[in-house]
Design a protein around this motif. Structure first.
Motif, PDB file in Angstrom:
ATOM      1  N   PHE A  40       0.833  -1.201   0.000  1.00  0.00           N
ATOM      2  CA  PHE A  40       0.000   0.000   0.000  1.00  0.00           C
ATOM      3  C   PHE A  40       0.873   1.259   0.000  1.00  0.00           C
ATOM      4  N   GLU A  41       0.296   2.346  -0.492  1.00  0.00           N
ATOM      5  CA  GLU A  41       0.973   3.638  -0.441  1.00  0.00           C
ATOM      6  C   GLU A  41       0.968   4.163   1.000  1.00  0.00           C
ATOM      7  N   HIS A  42       1.782   5.179   1.238  1.00  0.00           N
ATOM      8  CA  HIS A  42       1.912   5.750   2.581  1.00  0.00           C
ATOM      9  C   HIS A  42       0.566   6.127   3.174  1.00  0.00           C
ATOM     10  N   ASP A  43      -0.264   6.839   2.405  1.00  0.00           N
ATOM     11  CA  ASP A  43      -1.507   7.346   2.971  1.00  0.00           C
ATOM     12  C   ASP A  43      -2.630   6.320   2.980  1.00  0.00           C
ATOM     13  N   THR A  44      -2.427   5.127   2.362  1.00  0.00           N
ATOM     14  CA  THR A  44      -3.486   4.113   2.365  1.00  0.00           C
ATOM     15  C   THR A  44      -3.073   2.849   3.115  1.00  0.00           C
ATOM     16  N   THR A 653       6.873  24.041   6.839  1.00  0.00           N
ATOM     17  CA  THR A 653       5.717  23.726   7.686  1.00  0.00           C
ATOM     18  C   THR A 653       4.581  23.175   6.842  1.00  0.00           C
ATOM     19  N   ALA A 654       4.326  23.852   5.703  1.00  0.00           N
ATOM     20  CA  ALA A 654       3.249  23.394   4.820  1.00  0.00           C
ATOM     21  C   ALA A 654       3.545  22.005   4.275  1.00  0.00           C
ATOM     22  N   ASP A 655       4.783  21.769   3.869  1.00  0.00           N
ATOM     23  CA  ASP A 655       5.148  20.467   3.298  1.00  0.00           C
ATOM     24  C   ASP A 655       5.024  19.349   4.331  1.00  0.00           C
ATOM     25  N   GLN A 660       2.162  14.790   6.779  1.00  0.00           N
ATOM     26  CA  GLN A 660       1.705  14.151   8.007  1.00  0.00           C
ATOM     27  C   GLN A 660       0.191  13.968   8.011  1.00  0.00           C
ATOM     28  N   SER A 661      -0.520  14.935   7.475  1.00  0.00           N
ATOM     29  CA  SER A 661      -1.983  14.899   7.538  1.00  0.00           C
ATOM     30  C   SER A 661      -2.596  13.892   6.577  1.00  0.00           C
ATOM     31  N   LYS A 662      -1.800  13.303   5.688  1.00  0.00           N
ATOM     32  CA  LYS A 662      -2.334  12.278   4.781  1.00  0.00           C
ATOM     33  C   LYS A 662      -2.908  11.092   5.542  1.00  0.00           C
ATOM     34  N   ARG A 663      -2.440  10.889   6.747  1.00  0.00           N
ATOM     35  CA  ARG A 663      -2.886   9.749   7.551  1.00  0.00           C
ATOM     36  C   ARG A 663      -4.058  10.105   8.463  1.00  0.00           C
ATOM     37  N   TYR A 664      -4.602  11.331   8.325  1.00  0.00           N
ATOM     38  CA  TYR A 664      -5.648  11.788   9.239  1.00  0.00           C
ATOM     39  C   TYR A 664      -6.860  12.294   8.472  1.00  0.00           C
ATOM     40  N   GLN A 665      -7.989  12.242   9.165  1.00  0.00           N
ATOM     41  CA  GLN A 665      -9.210  12.815   8.603  1.00  0.00           C
ATOM     42  C   GLN A 665      -9.396  14.268   9.039  1.00  0.00           C
ATOM     43  N   HIS A 666      -8.884  14.581  10.229  1.00  0.00           N
ATOM     44  CA  HIS A 666      -9.033  15.938  10.767  1.00  0.00           C
ATOM     45  C   HIS A 666      -7.708  16.404  11.366  1.00  0.00           C
ATOM     46  N   LEU A 667      -7.363  17.664  11.078  1.00  0.00           N
ATOM     47  CA  LEU A 667      -6.223  18.311  11.720  1.00  0.00           C
ATOM     48  C   LEU A 667      -6.744  19.559  12.418  1.00  0.00           C
ATOM     49  N   GLU A 685      -5.254  20.413   3.058  1.00  0.00           N
ATOM     50  CA  GLU A 685      -6.505  20.034   2.413  1.00  0.00           C
ATOM     51  C   GLU A 685      -6.288  19.247   1.131  1.00  0.00           C
ATOM     52  N   SER A 686      -5.122  19.439   0.484  1.00  0.00           N
ATOM     53  CA  SER A 686      -4.824  18.633  -0.707  1.00  0.00           C
ATOM     54  C   SER A 686      -4.541  17.180  -0.320  1.00  0.00           C
ATOM     55  N   SER A 687      -4.337  16.926   0.965  1.00  0.00           N
ATOM     56  CA  SER A 687      -4.111  15.565   1.460  1.00  0.00           C
ATOM     57  C   SER A 687      -5.413  14.902   1.883  1.00  0.00           C
ATOM     58  N   ASN A 688      -6.541  15.518   1.526  1.00  0.00           N
ATOM     59  CA  ASN A 688      -7.871  15.004   1.895  1.00  0.00           C
ATOM     60  C   ASN A 688      -8.070  14.965   3.404  1.00  0.00           C
TER      61      ASN A 688
END
Length: 964
Positions: A40-44, A653-655, A660-667, A685-688
């Motif tokens: 699987f990819e990092h975020d999945t 910071t943005a990067d 990091q947020s790719k693994r989360y639903q809410h930050l 937000e581009s990381s869903n």
């Protein structure tokens, strides 16, 4: 919350040849292995970490040396990604039958440091109970032999003690001297004799207590419990006296919720901030709920009293029906391999979700015990079935696919004969290892893979053995090859079978594949699985999944055959489980913007306490796994050390936050003004991941709990507690009643049976001539139903809103005013499997869930008997009742202590006698009692409902309870 998967060498061959069932290379060391994090990819990736037990690390010397040398992140085989945290423990299940853990505290600390894991766990010893009447006796397996075995131990001993026989280590850790100095010996182990166990039992046990080959304990549970706590104390001291790179978690054990809470309070007093609940793997869900709930409550009380944060882990537990408990009890992490193991153990081994599971179709390999002709026959039958299944998946012609395979297979044996005549004495086959010869044959002979796939590994293996023996200097008679090939040709002469089954039939692709699978499964002996196979083939579940495994391999994932299919199916199951986990417990990351003062503190927690006290006060006890400070390096968690340098570069910071947020639903972020740089917002937000920004930490707390789910915002906090309702406001009540055997309908009216009520809808039956439509509440005239009717009328007269539904074995879930035709069907005469099957066809459970979802009920009564409970799976159904609603069941004591909002009211023979009725009508009497007494209650809770139902009036005319 984080989900960890145990590392048990769960890898697949990245280059596996599904077409021919061939590994990519014969030499295992040369294969590229894929673990779940490689596929699987990092975020999945459907795990948040890996649990690595010492027991598994030391399952082979090579693995142990490799991991100690490289560590788990740099190991060339395991190669766990840096972003996946790792927990390592000692593997207590592996030594549960030993009197002591075989490891020393200091040694375990060094082990964790060598492996470079994120978290190391203290040494625990599973609490197995105290044994039989006289306790537990441990015996060294090495002392058996010389004609003396376990069966020779007298019954007088085995009847009163629980025997634990295992091979003891050559040398025990030094700490064992403190508890059992008699077993610390370097001398050779002397075998037991009968005389060691003969005589008075107490005298024998007294002697064995001083024997170097035995350990006797009258109360083994207490010893294991105390030993676990002693290790916690000693390991904590050694850890803080040293300089270790990992975080230390303490493992606690127990035998009931009270003992676990007592252990928790002890280790919190030591100073631990990460607690692992051990010993619950394999325990019934209701026991785990009780333990986790009580531990969670105690943790929250401690956190709030001391303004500290305590992380908690549940070892060996991962069930979707437990999400409500582990989530609202504030658990931080848990681990389980059950989703992996379910892929090759038992039925329903392909999972789409908790309710939708399928049985993978078994296409079996020949057995090592089979003769050559049997192996060839099984391979041909299996190969033919696989070809047909793949054609079905591709929506192609099964007949054409099988004919094409048959034509290919027909050339294999002649080509093999031709190749062997020409090449059997080639120098390339002058090798000593069969593995090397097989690899050469696979590479050099174009039909070698098809030879194995169609005609068995046994045939190719025998040819390989002949090639090793054969040489130009000492040639074998070619007839030895011929004998093997002739056996295969004789078996092949009976094929193909599939065209004979389906040719000329005017049928659908499903009909064709079903004919093939039914024929094969019956022939191989799996005919008991046919009903499950029908469902799998008809529904084509592999097409409903978008995971990379199903998308790449299709139906292969739904075929039960070998490690490389079965483990991939296990990875798929884990992905689907993780999706449900994400839905039930959203993944939330919380952070406050750091400042230049970060580097002045040793830990993030120290910084937050000093520099961000309001933030820490509002978030330290939230039921989420990750809380910390963010800067250019991303979010650093509360328990970590601060970075030596601090940067606030907007781009970095943005990067980093975006990654990091790719693994989360809410930050959730707190900044001084509640704003963040647009680039940061865009990156997240581009990381869903949904970004929430605040300047007020109290508002953040409220919104985090709302994001967790509606159960988390009940009352003053999210800890599970008994809900309350005010009857004066008018209660919204749901009564789930059942149909009765006693029914009232006109004489001469047609009465429908079980088959007719399934075959035809209620409307179709009512449209027939002379069929009356009778409201459900009037149709059912049993004693209970009449009492419930009176209770409902009383409640409505009192200003309460009441919805009454019946579970009908004939027509499913029906409202009380629904017109029904006369019928005679009852669940009471059916077996559990029949009840569940009929209930599924009538959609009872899903219809009742819809009623729950659409109605905002204060109280839900289930006035049902055992068989009707089975029709809705009552233990799962009560979990649909929100935390702010009260559920009332009868004779289900198993739910007590599991749920604060559910009460089980006893309704058995003695209770019926107390109320002057019989059991059949008792639940109705209880509801009548509740209806006439609730008007005198100011605040209603689950426990009070039981009192209102069961209270026996001293004077039958009394209509209110004096104490209220």
């Amino acid at each position: 919350m984080r989900f960890y998967v145990p590392e048990w060498d769960d890898a697949v061959d990245a280059g596996y040849d599904f077409e021919h069932d061939e590994l990519s290379t014969v030499d295992r060391q040369e294969r590229e292995l894929s673990y779940i994090w490689d596929i699987f990819e990092h975020d999945t990736t459907p795990i948040d970490g890996v649990l690595i037990s010492r027991e598994q690390v030391e399952s082979s010397i090579r693995k142990s040396q490799r991991l100690r040398k490289h560590g788990v992140y740099d190991d060339p085989v395991l190669s766990i990604p840096e972003w996946l945290p790792t927990i390592s423990d000692c593997g207590a299940w592996g030594y549960k039958s030993l009197p002591f853990p075989p490891y020393d505290n200091a040694e375990m600390l060094d082990f964790y440091e060598d492996l470079k894991v994120s978290v190391g766990v203290t040494i625990d010893h599973l609490v197995l109970g105290s044994g039989k009447d006289k306790g537990r006796l441990y015996l060294d397996k090495r002392a058996f032999g010389g004609g003396f075995s376990k069966s020779d131990i007298p019954d007088s001993i085995t009847d009163v003690v629980d025997l634990m026989i295992d091979e003891w280590p050559d040398e025990w850790p030094s700490y064992v001297d403190e508890y059992e100095p008699s077993i610390r010996t370097d001398a050779a182990v002397t075998p037991f004799t009968r005389s060691d166990f003969e005589g008075d039992v107490d005298a024998v046990l007294t002697e064995l207590a001083e024997d170097s080959r035995a350990v006797y304990r009258a109360d083994d549970a207490a010893f294991r419990y105390e030993l676990t706590l002693d290790n916690a104390q000693e390991m904590y001291e050694q850890y803080h006296a040293g300089d270790y790179s990992f975080r230390l978690m303490v493992a606690i054990q127990g035998w009931d919720p009270e003992s676990y809470v007592e252990a928790l309070e002890y280790v919190l007093g030591i100073g631990y901030d990460y607690v692992g609940i051990g010993g619950v793997a394999g325990s019934p869900i209701h026991d785990v709920r009780k333990i986790v709930k009580n531990v969670g409550k105690s943790v929250k009380e401690f956190e709030r009293e001391h303004t500290r944060r305590i992380d908690t882990h549940v070892f060996g537990f991962a069930k979707t029906e437990g999400f409500d408990t582990v989530g609202r009890s504030g658990m931080t992490s848990f681990d389980s391999a059950s989703m992996l193991r379910s892929a090759w153990t038992g039925g329903d081994n392909y999972r789409l979700d908790h309710d939708e599971r399928y049985d993978a179709i078994r296409v079996r390999y020949p057995s090592n015990r089979d003769s050559l002709d049997e192996s060839v026959q099984k391979s041909l039958r299996g190969r033919e079935t696989l070809v047909a299944l793949r054609a079905y998946d591709a929506e192609g012609s099964l007949t054409d696919a099988v004919h094409e395979w048959h034509e290919l297979a027909a050339t294999v044996l002649p080509k093999t004969r031709e190749y062997l005549r020409e090449h059997r004495h080639d120098s390339r086959y002058d090798q000593s290892l069969l593995q090397d010869i097989e690899a050469t044959l696979r590479d050099d002979f174009e039909y070698a893979r098809e030879l194995q796939a169609s005609f068995s590994d046994a045939l190719r293996g025998k040819i390989v053995k002949l090639l090793r023996k054969d040489s130009s200097e000492d040639p074998l008679p070619f007839s030895e090859y011929e004998d093997l090939l002739n056996t295969a040709e004789d078996e092949f002469a009976t094929f193909p079978r599939t065209p004979a089954i389906i040719d000329g039939a005017d049928s659908t692709p499903y009909d064709e594949i079903w004919a093939v699978v039914e024929d094969y499964a019956t022939w191989i002996g799996d005919d008991d699985l046919l009903e499950d196979y029908q469902r799998t083939l008809a529904n084509r579940p592999w097409e409903k999944c978008e995971c990379p495994i199903c998308e790449e391999h299709g139906i292969e994932v739904c075929i039960f055959r070998g490690n490389d299919r079965n483990r991939r199916r296990g990875f798929h199951n884990t992905r689907r489980f993780y999706d449900e986990f994400d839905d039930a417990i959203p993944k939330i990351l919380i952070a406050v913007r750091g400042s230049a003062g970060l580097s002045n503190y040793d830990t993030i927690e120290e910084y937050l306490r000093s520099e961000e006290p309001e933030f820490w006060q509002q978030v330290h006890d939230l039921p989420v796994a990750e809380i910390g400070v963010f800067d250019a390096s991303g979010v650093t968690e509360w328990w970590e050390e601060t970075n030596s340098s601090v940067s606030f570069s907007t781009t970095r910071t943005a990067d980093n936050l975006g990654e990091q947020s790719k693994r989360y639903q809410h930050l959730f972020l707190v900044t001084p003004d509640g704003d963040v740089d647009p680039a940061l917002a865009e990156g997240v937000e581009s990381s869903n991941c949904e970004l929430h920004t605040f300047s007020d930490s109290a508002v953040l707390r409220r919104d985090v709990l709302e994001a967790c789910g509606e159960d988390y915002v009940v009352g003053d906090d999210f800890i599970p507690h008994a809900p309350e309702a005010n009857p004066a406001d008018g209660l919204n009540i749901l009564v789930v009643d059942q149909c009765s055997g006693s029914k009232e309908f006109p004489d001469g009216a047609p009465v429908f049976d079980a088959e007719e009520t399934l075959k035809f809808s209620r409307e179709e039956l009512l449209d027939r001539e002379n069929v009356p439509g009778i409201a459900a509440s009037d149709l059912y005239t049993g004693r209970q139903q009449n009492y419930v009717r009176e209770a409902v009328r009383k409640l409505r007269d009192g200003g309460h809103q009441v919805s009454r539904y019946f579970i009908s074995a004939g027509f499913g879930l029906v409202p009380e005013n629904e017109p029904l035709p006369p019928y005679e069907v009852t669940f009471s005469s059916m077996k559990v499997a029949e009840i569940r099957d009929r209930s599924s066809k009538l959609h009872i459970r899903s219809d009742l869930e819809k009623v729950f979802d659409e109605g905002n009920f204060d109280v839900v009564f289930f006035t049902l008997g055992k068989d009707y409970y089975n029709s809705i799976d009552i233990d799962s159904m009560i979990q649909r009742i929100r935390a702010d609603q009260i559920g009332v069941v009868f004779n289900r004591e198993i739910v007590d202590e599991q749920f604060d909002n559910i009460v089980s009211v006893p309704a058995r023979t003695d209770d019926a006698k107390n109320h002057g009725t019989i059991v059949v009508g008792l639940k109705g009497v209880y509801l009548k009692n509740f209806a006439r007494r609730v008007e005198n209650i100011e605040l209603l809770n689950p426990g009070l409902i039981e009192t209102l139902c069961r209270e026996v009036d001293e004077d039958p005319t009394q209509v209110e309870l004096k104490q209220y």
